[in-house]
Scaffold this motif. Structure first.
Motif, short mmCIF file in Angstrom:
data_model
loop_
_atom_site.label_atom_id
_atom_site.label_comp_id
_atom_site.label_asym_id
_atom_site.label_seq_id
_atom_site.Cartn_x
_atom_site.Cartn_y
_atom_site.Cartn_z
N ARG A 26 0.84 -1.22 0.00
CA ARG A 26 0.00 0.00 0.00
C ARG A 26 0.87 1.25 0.00
O ARG A 26 0.64 2.19 -0.75
N THR A 27 1.92 1.24 0.84
CA THR A 27 2.80 2.40 0.93
C THR A 27 3.58 2.56 -0.38
O THR A 27 3.72 3.68 -0.90
N GLY A 28 4.09 1.46 -0.90
CA GLY A 28 4.87 1.50 -2.14
C GLY A 28 4.06 2.04 -3.30
O GLY A 28 4.54 2.88 -4.09
N ILE A 29 2.81 1.60 -3.41
CA ILE A 29 1.94 2.05 -4.50
C ILE A 29 1.66 3.55 -4.35
O ILE A 29 1.73 4.31 -5.32
N ALA A 30 1.36 3.96 -3.12
CA ALA A 30 1.06 5.39 -2.88
C ALA A 30 2.27 6.24 -3.28
O ALA A 30 2.13 7.27 -3.94
N ALA A 31 3.48 5.78 -2.90
CA ALA A 31 4.69 6.54 -3.22
C ALA A 31 4.92 6.56 -4.74
O ALA A 31 5.19 7.62 -5.32
N ALA A 32 4.77 5.41 -5.37
CA ALA A 32 5.02 5.32 -6.82
C ALA A 32 4.07 6.22 -7.59
O ALA A 32 4.43 6.80 -8.62
N ARG A 33 2.85 6.35 -7.08
CA ARG A 33 1.85 7.15 -7.80
C ARG A 33 2.11 8.65 -7.68
O ARG A 33 1.53 9.44 -8.40
N MET A 34 2.99 9.02 -6.73
CA MET A 34 3.30 10.45 -6.58
C MET A 34 4.49 10.86 -7.45
O MET A 34 4.75 12.03 -7.65
N LEU A 35 5.22 9.87 -7.96
CA LEU A 35 6.41 10.18 -8.77
C LEU A 35 5.99 10.64 -10.17
O LEU A 35 4.94 10.21 -10.68
N PRO A 36 6.82 11.47 -10.82
CA PRO A 36 6.56 11.76 -12.23
C PRO A 36 6.56 10.45 -13.02
O PRO A 36 7.37 9.56 -12.74
N ARG A 37 5.66 10.32 -13.98
CA ARG A 37 5.45 9.05 -14.69
C ARG A 37 6.76 8.49 -15.29
O ARG A 37 7.03 7.30 -15.20
N ARG A 38 7.58 9.38 -15.89
CA ARG A 38 8.79 8.87 -16.57
C ARG A 38 9.79 8.32 -15.59
O ARG A 38 10.47 7.32 -15.85
N LEU A 39 9.88 8.95 -14.41
CA LEU A 39 10.78 8.44 -13.38
C LEU A 39 10.27 7.09 -12.88
O LEU A 39 11.03 6.12 -12.71
N ALA A 40 8.94 7.02 -12.68
CA ALA A 40 8.34 5.76 -12.22
C ALA A 40 8.56 4.66 -13.26
O ALA A 40 8.84 3.51 -12.90
N ASN A 41 8.46 4.99 -14.55
CA ASN A 41 8.73 4.01 -15.62
C ASN A 41 10.15 3.47 -15.49
O ASN A 41 10.38 2.26 -15.63
N ARG A 42 11.12 4.40 -15.22
CA ARG A 42 12.52 3.97 -15.15
C ARG A 42 12.74 3.01 -13.97
O ARG A 42 13.42 2.01 -14.09
N ILE A 43 12.11 3.35 -12.83
CA ILE A 43 12.26 2.48 -11.64
C ILE A 43 11.60 1.13 -11.92
O ILE A 43 12.17 0.07 -11.64
N ALA A 44 10.40 1.17 -12.53
CA ALA A 44 9.69 -0.08 -12.84
C ALA A 44 10.54 -0.94 -13.78
O ALA A 44 10.59 -2.17 -13.65
N ALA A 45 11.22 -0.29 -14.73
CA ALA A 45 12.04 -1.04 -15.70
C ALA A 45 13.21 -1.73 -14.98
O ALA A 45 13.56 -2.86 -15.30
N ARG A 46 13.79 -1.04 -13.98
CA ARG A 46 14.92 -1.65 -13.23
C ARG A 46 14.42 -2.87 -12.46
O ARG A 46 15.08 -3.91 -12.43
N ILE A 47 13.26 -2.72 -11.83
CA ILE A 47 12.71 -3.85 -11.06
C ILE A 47 12.41 -5.01 -12.01
O ILE A 47 12.74 -6.17 -11.73
N ALA A 48 11.81 -4.68 -13.17
CA ALA A 48 11.47 -5.74 -14.14
C ALA A 48 12.72 -6.44 -14.64
O ALA A 48 12.73 -7.67 -14.79
N ARG A 49 13.82 -5.67 -14.87
CA ARG A 49 15.06 -6.30 -15.33
C ARG A 49 15.58 -7.28 -14.28
O ARG A 49 16.00 -8.38 -14.59
N GLY A 50 15.44 -6.89 -13.00
CA GLY A 50 15.89 -7.75 -11.91
C GLY A 50 15.09 -9.03 -11.82
O GLY A 50 15.58 -10.07 -11.41
N ALA A 51 13.80 -8.95 -12.21
CA ALA A 51 12.92 -10.13 -12.08
C ALA A 51 13.00 -11.04 -13.30
O ALA A 51 12.41 -12.10 -13.31
N ARG A 52 13.71 -10.63 -14.35
CA ARG A 52 13.78 -11.45 -15.55
C ARG A 52 14.65 -12.68 -15.39
O ARG A 52 15.56 -12.69 -14.60
#
Ligand SMILES: NC(=O)c1ccc[n+]([C@@H]2O[C@H](COP(=O)([O-])OP(=O)(O)OC[C@H]3O[C@@H](n4cnc5c(N)ncnc54)[C@H](OP(=O)(O)O)[C@@H]3O)[C@@H](O)[C@H]2O)c1
Length: 269
Positions: free
Chosen positions: A243-269
């Motif tokens: 819940r906290t993570g989602i709330a924080a992610a939704r406050m970030l600028p979309r492009r920054l959030a995309n970059r963070i999401a991409a790093r997490i996705a690369r780690g999970a591949r």
């Protein structure tokens, strides 16, 4: 004096009931007295669960095997329901799985099946079951989406993120439209959950390395989803961390959030 259970006299249809979160949800609804219609492909699992629900919770249960990737499945389910003679008070659109990879990594037929099973079939079942719920001024619809559906796309699992985002947006719109008809609609958005999901998509070995605090049980996710649906929450994210993570992610600028999401996705591949 006998105690009347909340779901007594009501019926729920649960897709993806043969394992994981769907199986846990079938116990949660049955404990409240609901009659249960169990949908998934593995008939042997559904038959065993039907017997268990009847014995443990003293409710009626029905095994209704169906492959939701088949275009005719929703109409065939409606026909079978007609034969059971039970009006459906609650629908749980839960069946789902992941196909790992970027868009061209899997055959188109596999992607098409995924869209049919996870986007079209839940939409069709909702469309077909809603009019009777409206008529009776009572309905409960729980769409099992994912935290992924609340986050910006980060590459990898391309179709999965898109389908989950659709399930969230669809649930939100439905929640607003149906409130005045006495129908509750909730998008359940779990984070990592112990089930067969990561065996099916072949990521178990990798995912097992992730810290334990990220994981929930199917049972705790199912209980949280039922409670949220009961109080008509629009979105339910089980667990404070998510819940906290989602709330924080939704406050970030979309492009920054995309970059963070991409790093997490690369780690999970
Ligand atoms: N586990 C997680 O970490 C996690 C996190 C967020 C969201 N979710 C979501 O939670 C939902 C349930 O997943 P789970 O974790 O419980 O996984 P699971 O243990 O693998 O269960 C998936 C269920 O979906 C059914 N299913 C799959 N394809 C189907 C089809 N074509 N037709 C009918 N039924 C089908 C499976 O039954 P059969 O194989 O018998 O058909 C099974 O009952 C999914 O929508 C998933 O996206 C899971």
């Amino acid at each position: 004096m006998t105690h009347q259970r909340k779901g007594e006299g009501r019926t729920v249809l649960i897709t993806g009931a043969s394992a994981g979160i769907g199986m846990a949800l079938s116990h949660v609804f049955a404990r409240r007295g609901y009659a249960i219609i169990l949908v998934a492909r593995r008939k042997d699992r559904l038959d065993a669960l039907k017997a268990q629900l009847e014995a443990v919770h003293g409710v009626r249960a029905f095994s209704l095997p169906a492959d939701l990737a088949k275009i005719e499945a929703p109409d065939e389910i409606m026909e079978a329901l007609h034969a059971f003679g039970l009006p459906i008070d609650a629908l749980v659109n839960n069946a789902g799985y992941n196909l790992r990879g970027a868009t061209p990594d899997n055959p188109w037929a596999a992607k098409r099946d995924m869209l049919q099973a996870m986007a079209i079939a839940p939409y069709a079942l909702t469309h077909l079951l809603l009019p009777a719920m409206r008529e009776r001024k009572f309905g409960r619809i729980l769409n099992v989406a994912s935290v992924v559906g609340l986050l910006p796309g980060g590459g990898a699992n391309t179709l999965y993120s898109g389908v989950k985002a659709m399930q969230v947006a669809f649930s939100e719109a439905l929640h607003i439209d149906e409130r005045k008809h006495g129908i509750h609609v909730t998008a359940l958005c779990p984070g990592l959950t112990y089930s067969e999901f990561h065996d099916v998509d072949g990521s178990r070995a990798q995912m097992q390395k992730l810290p334990k605090f990220l994981w929930h049980t199917s049972e705790s996710v199912a209980e949280a989803g039922y409670a949220a649906l009961d109080r008509n929450a629009m979105i339910c994210v089980p667990g404070l961390f998510y819940r906290t993570g989602i709330a924080a992610a939704r406050m970030l600028p979309r492009r920054l959030a995309n970059r963070i999401a991409a790093r997490i996705a690369r780690g999970a591949r």
